[in-house]
Design a protein around this motif. Structure first.
Motif, PDB file in Angstrom:
ATOM      1  N   LYS A  59       0.910  -1.568   0.294  1.00 17.95           N
ATOM      2  CA  LYS A  59       0.234  -0.138  -0.113  1.00 17.95           C
ATOM      3  C   LYS A  59       0.883   1.454  -0.437  1.00 17.95           C
ATOM      4  O   LYS A  59       0.481   2.033   0.954  1.00 17.95           O
ATOM      5  N   SER A  60       1.812   1.591  -1.154  1.00 18.63           N
ATOM      6  CA  SER A  60       3.064   2.392  -0.882  1.00 18.63           C
ATOM      7  C   SER A  60       3.177   2.659  -1.875  1.00 18.63           C
ATOM      8  O   SER A  60       2.811   2.036  -3.332  1.00 18.63           O
ATOM      9  N   LEU A  61       3.467   4.160  -2.485  1.00 22.26           N
ATOM     10  CA  LEU A  61       4.124   4.307  -4.169  1.00 22.26           C
ATOM     11  C   LEU A  61       5.942   4.682  -3.658  1.00 22.26           C
ATOM     12  O   LEU A  61       6.023   5.064  -2.818  1.00 22.26           O
ATOM     13  N   VAL A  62       5.891   3.620  -4.435  1.00 14.69           N
ATOM     14  CA  VAL A  62       7.561   3.209  -4.172  1.00 14.69           C
ATOM     15  C   VAL A  62       9.170   4.119  -5.791  1.00 14.69           C
ATOM     16  O   VAL A  62       7.894   3.742  -7.121  1.00 14.69           O
ATOM     17  N   ALA A  63       9.107   4.872  -5.297  1.00 17.86           N
ATOM     18  CA  ALA A  63      10.606   5.362  -6.413  1.00 17.86           C
ATOM     19  C   ALA A  63      11.795   4.318  -6.301  1.00 17.86           C
ATOM     20  O   ALA A  63      12.425   4.437  -5.548  1.00 17.86           O
ATOM     21  N   ILE A  64      11.720   4.207  -7.476  1.00 16.85           N
ATOM     22  CA  ILE A  64      13.755   3.755  -7.279  1.00 16.85           C
ATOM     23  C   ILE A  64      14.735   4.997  -8.519  1.00 16.85           C
ATOM     24  O   ILE A  64      14.083   5.410  -9.693  1.00 16.85           O
ATOM     25  N   VAL A  65      15.259   4.738  -8.165  1.00 17.16           N
ATOM     26  CA  VAL A  65      16.379   5.642  -8.968  1.00 17.16           C
ATOM     27  C   VAL A  65      17.704   6.219  -8.367  1.00 17.16           C
ATOM     28  O   VAL A  65      17.566   4.738  -7.947  1.00 17.16           O
ATOM     29  N   GLY A  66      18.014   6.429  -9.369  1.00 19.26           N
ATOM     30  CA  GLY A  66      19.732   6.351 -10.044  1.00 19.26           C
ATOM     31  C   GLY A  66      20.389   6.642 -10.634  1.00 19.26           C
ATOM     32  O   GLY A  66      19.613   7.674 -11.785  1.00 19.26           O
ATOM     33  N   VAL A 236      11.097   4.973  -0.665  1.00 19.14           N
ATOM     34  CA  VAL A 236      12.622   5.074  -2.461  1.00 19.14           C
ATOM     35  C   VAL A 236      13.613   4.289  -2.053  1.00 19.14           C
ATOM     36  O   VAL A 236      13.960   3.800  -1.196  1.00 19.14           O
ATOM     37  N   MET A 237      14.054   3.630  -3.424  1.00 19.52           N
ATOM     38  CA  MET A 237      14.931   2.838  -2.862  1.00 19.52           C
ATOM     39  C   MET A 237      16.235   3.176  -4.196  1.00 19.52           C
ATOM     40  O   MET A 237      15.696   4.318  -5.758  1.00 19.52           O
ATOM     41  N   LEU A 238      17.318   3.576  -3.588  1.00 16.17           N
ATOM     42  CA  LEU A 238      18.612   4.692  -4.564  1.00 16.17           C
ATOM     43  C   LEU A 238      19.334   3.140  -4.964  1.00 16.17           C
ATOM     44  O   LEU A 238      19.859   2.018  -4.089  1.00 16.17           O
ATOM     45  N   LEU A 239      19.319   3.207  -5.930  1.00 11.52           N
ATOM     46  CA  LEU A 239      20.141   1.636  -6.588  1.00 11.52           C
ATOM     47  C   LEU A 239      21.235   2.189  -8.079  1.00 11.52           C
ATOM     48  O   LEU A 239      21.507   2.986  -8.527  1.00 11.52           O
ATOM     49  N   ASN A 240      22.649   1.474  -8.232  1.00 11.95           N
ATOM     50  CA  ASN A 240      23.598   1.902  -8.646  1.00 11.95           C
ATOM     51  C   ASN A 240      24.356   0.889  -9.217  1.00 11.95           C
ATOM     52  O   ASN A 240      25.171   0.108  -8.080  1.00 11.95           O
TER      53      ASN A 240
END
Length: 305
Positions: A59-66, A236-240
């Motif tokens: 039940k969330s809005l999740v951003a994947i950024v990187g 949020v997920m910070l991905l690299n």
């Protein structure tokens, strides 16, 4: 008296078979909409994602950024089986993708679609109903009504009969969002839905995402605008290549984690720092998107006497 031999096939001497592959990994929850364990993806033997572990919140809005090339779109495609994994496991509510497929929606990048294909906006949205309709079966009135409702939710009901090639980029993005809504899924993956759209379309999209969250859905979005992360998303997920940090925005979206993910790209980090500062102060005002240098008055030469 001798003791009777123990039957090796007896249920008492054998533990029950695991309900899912991830049962052997207690750090993952079977209640998570998507659980990723040790995901590695390679292109031509070059790793793009390495040993990714993640449980998405419900039940969330999740951003994947990187940064570019960090593997954001690759992560989504690997979860959906669109590209193969070199290693790892992905489950949805403790089930395989094949078992949970009817509960999952996907909005790809607009550039990956052939918009010259001769179909109407309504036809595209009806495609989102195919799992409910069944292959090679006619689209009934009830399914067309559901598709029209989805078009209305994104403000595109008046364009139902318009050929998709005749729509603007922002309108095409709304059509693809409507197709996902028509699936009536519980988990949505969206690959840069805000890319290249105007301000009104962006507001319409985020409004729909917030409605989905309020309805108990989870939406995972590949996002490129760091300034809007604190305003639009809960997690949020910070991905690299690997996950640098993940969690609630107020915990994971920090200057330290951004520097680790982006490697000191000053312009992006300055914008992100502003967003972090606004979030810390509780500000929710949308950032200005005006670009370019500020205008200055032209200097006038003194008239010759």
């Amino acid at each position: 008296m001798s003791t009777p031999p123990t039957n090796p096939a007896s249920p008492a001497t054998h533990s029950a078979a695991p309900r899912s592959t991830l049962d052997a990994h207690p750090e993952h929850s079977a209640d998570s909409p998507v659980s990723i364990h040790a995901m590695t993806v390679s292109y031509s033997r070059k790793p793009v994602l390495w040993d990714v572990d993640y449980d998405a919140p419900s039940k969330s809005l999740v951003a994947i950024v990187g940064p570019n090339g960090a593997g954001k779109s690759t992560l989504i495609k690997a979860c959906l089986g669109l590209i193969p994994m070199a290693a790892g496991t992905v489950e949805f509510w403790g089930q395989s993708y094949k078992q949970a497929r009817s509960r999952i929606g996907y909005v790809p990048q607009r550039e990956s679609v052939d918009w010259d294909f001769p179909v109407s906006a309504l036809d595209v949205v009806c495609m989102g109903r195919y799992r409910k309709i069944g292959w090679c079966r006619p689209v009934t009135k009830s399914h067309k009504l559901a598709a029209m409702e989805a078009l209305d939710r994104v403000g595109m009901a008046d364009y139902a009969k318009r050929q998709i090639s005749q729509l603007s980029g922002g309108q095409q993005q709304r059509i693809f969002l409507a197709r996902a809504l028509a699936q009536e899924a519980d988990l949505y993956f969206m690959d840069e839905p805000f890319a290249g759209v105007d301000a009104s379309t962006e507001r319409a999209i985020i409004g729909v995402l917030q409605e989905l969250r309020a309805g108990g859905k989870t939406v995972i979005v590949v996002h490129h605008d760091l300034q809007t992360v604190p305003e639009y998303f809960d997690h949020v997920m910070l991905l690299n290549m690997r996950i640098v940090a993940s969690g609630p925005v107020h915990e994971a979206f920090t200057n330290e984690h951004l520097h680790k993910a982006y490697g000191g790209r000053l312009t992006l980090l300055a914008e992100a720092s502003e967003a972090v500062a606004r979030a810390a102060k509780g500000g929710v005002k949308a950032p200005s998107k005006a670009k370019g240098k500020p205008k200055t008055k032209a200097k006038t030469k003194p008239k010759a006497k």
